[in-house]
Design an enzyme around this catalytic site. Sequence first.
Site, mmCIF file in Angstrom:
data_model
loop_
_atom_site.group_PDB
_atom_site.id
_atom_site.type_symbol
_atom_site.label_atom_id
_atom_site.label_comp_id
_atom_site.label_asym_id
_atom_site.label_seq_id
_atom_site.Cartn_x
_atom_site.Cartn_y
_atom_site.Cartn_z
ATOM 1 N N PHE A 185 0.853 -1.180 0.000
ATOM 2 C CA PHE A 185 0.000 0.000 0.000
ATOM 3 C C PHE A 185 0.889 1.231 0.000
ATOM 4 O O PHE A 185 1.624 1.488 0.952
ATOM 5 C CB PHE A 185 -0.954 0.050 1.210
ATOM 6 C CG PHE A 185 -1.867 1.254 1.123
ATOM 7 C CD1 PHE A 185 -3.056 1.188 0.416
ATOM 8 C CD2 PHE A 185 -1.505 2.468 1.691
ATOM 9 C CE1 PHE A 185 -3.881 2.314 0.283
ATOM 10 C CE2 PHE A 185 -2.321 3.602 1.557
ATOM 11 C CZ PHE A 185 -3.506 3.518 0.860
ATOM 12 N N ASP A 226 9.356 2.975 2.024
ATOM 13 C CA ASP A 226 8.153 3.759 2.330
ATOM 14 C C ASP A 226 7.873 3.595 3.824
ATOM 15 O O ASP A 226 7.335 2.592 4.267
ATOM 16 C CB ASP A 226 6.974 3.282 1.472
ATOM 17 C CG ASP A 226 5.716 4.119 1.738
ATOM 18 O OD1 ASP A 226 5.704 4.890 2.723
ATOM 19 O OD2 ASP A 226 4.746 3.977 0.970
ATOM 20 N N LYS A 236 2.218 10.888 7.299
ATOM 21 C CA LYS A 236 1.380 10.633 8.466
ATOM 22 C C LYS A 236 1.845 11.401 9.715
ATOM 23 O O LYS A 236 1.526 12.565 9.841
ATOM 24 C CB LYS A 236 1.260 9.133 8.703
ATOM 25 C CG LYS A 236 0.484 8.474 7.542
ATOM 26 C CD LYS A 236 -0.127 7.146 7.850
ATOM 27 C CE LYS A 236 -1.164 6.776 6.801
ATOM 28 N NZ LYS A 236 -0.735 5.823 5.803
#
Length: 413
Positions: free
Chosen positions: A152, A237, A266
Site C-alpha cells: 500500500f 516507504d 502521516k
Amino acid sequence: MTAAVPGVRGTPSETSEFLALDETYSAHNYHPLPVVLAKASGAWVTDVEGNDYLDFLAGYSALNFGHRHPELTAAAMEQLERVTLTSRAFHHDQFGPFCRELAELTGTEMVLPMNSGAEAVESAIKVARKWAYRVKGVAEDRAEIVVAGSNFHGRTTTIVSFSTDPEARADYGPYTPGFVITEYGDAAEVESVITPNTAAVLVEPIQGEAGVVVPPRGYLRELRKLCDDNNVLLIADEIQSGLARTGELLASSHEDVRADLYTLGKALGGGILPVSAVVGSRAVLGVLHPGEHGSTFGGNPLACAVGRAVVNLLSTGHFQQRARELGARLHERLEGLVGHGVSEVRGRGLWAGVDIAAGGPEGRTAATELMRHGVLCKQTQDRTLRIAPPLVITSEELDSGLDAVERVLTASR
Ligand SMILES: *Cc1c(COP(=O)(O)O)cnc(C)c1O
C-alpha cells in the site's frame, strides 16, 4: 463512560443526523464506524453524545503523538499568528530549518517536502526515474521499479497501477507501466527481475495495510545488497512504519538497513495537517532542478513549523522508547490470545495485526463491538484488527483497551 462536551448537544439522535448527512452528501469512498467524533485529547476521543473512547487506531499512525499534543498545537498556534503560506516562489524562515532538522534526524542530506503520503511516493518515483536516466544511464522511458505484492503506497493513478488489491485498482486503468511486482519477503524473486533498466526497489519495511506484515528476517538487508550490487536505489516507504511507531525512528533500522530514499508522512504532520517528505542523499535528490517538480502547499510555513516540532519530539528518543516498552506489553498480551479467538499476531513496537480465528467475528463486526466497549480501531483486510494506539497512551489505558479486545475476541468462543 461519559463526559460532557462543551458546545455539543449530546442527544443520541444527533449521531444519526450526522450519519445521514455523510450518507447523502459525501462520496461513499469510506465506510466509517457509526460514531461521530467531536473532540479529542491524547489517546482519547469523544463523540457528539459525550461518550469517550480510547483511540486504538491513531489515524493510521498519523497521531503517533496523540491528539492535540501541547507542543505541536503550540507550534501551530504560534505559526498561525505569523505566516501560513508563501508558496515556494519565495523563501520563508521555517523552511530551511525544517529541512536541516529533518535531514539531521533521519541521517540524510536533503529533504523534498510534500503534503500527502501518496505525493511523497509519487515524488520518490519521479526522482528514481530521473536518477535512472541522468545518473545510471537507462535509455529513455525504459526505467523499471520493483515493488512488492500486497503493497500500500497510496491512491493516485500511478500508485494503484502497481497495487495488487482489486478494490484499490479496478476501473482506474489505463495503468502506468514500468513496475514489476514481486512477492513481499522474497528477495530471490527481486534478484530474478532486476535488469539493467531497474531504477529502484520500493518497499514498506513492514506492510501496514496488508495487516502489519513483518517480512522474514534478512529480507531488507538482502534487498540492500541487491541494490548495491546492481546500482539500484532502495526506497523505503516509512509513511506508516516510521517516526517511532515500531520502537525505532525508522523501521528499516531493525535490520540496520539504510535506504537511498525514505518516504515519510502521516505522523510528520503531528495529526494537525498533512506533511510528507522524501528524504535522501544529495546524489539522488540532487537530480531535481528548478521547475522539474513542485507543490503549492509543500513545505509551507505552517507545515514546516509543525514538522519542526515533530522532529523535536522525535529527537529525544522518548517516543521510540515508549513504543518499545508499551509494544512489549501489547505483544505479550496479544500472544496470550492466540488459540483463544486469535489465530495469529504480527507486528513490532506499538503496532499489531491481529488475525481473528475462524469461527470468530468478521473484522468489521469485531471493530463495531469494540466501539461499544469504548475502544476505536479498524479492521484491515477482512479478518484482521490493526492495533496502533497513540504512543502517549499509558500502560493502564493500553491494558484497559486490551481487556476490551480480549472480551470481544473471546466472547464467541
Ligand atoms: C498511508 C500510506 C500512504 C499514503 O499516504 P496518504 O497520506 O494517505 O496519501 C503511503 N504509504 C504507506 C505505507 C501508507 O501507510
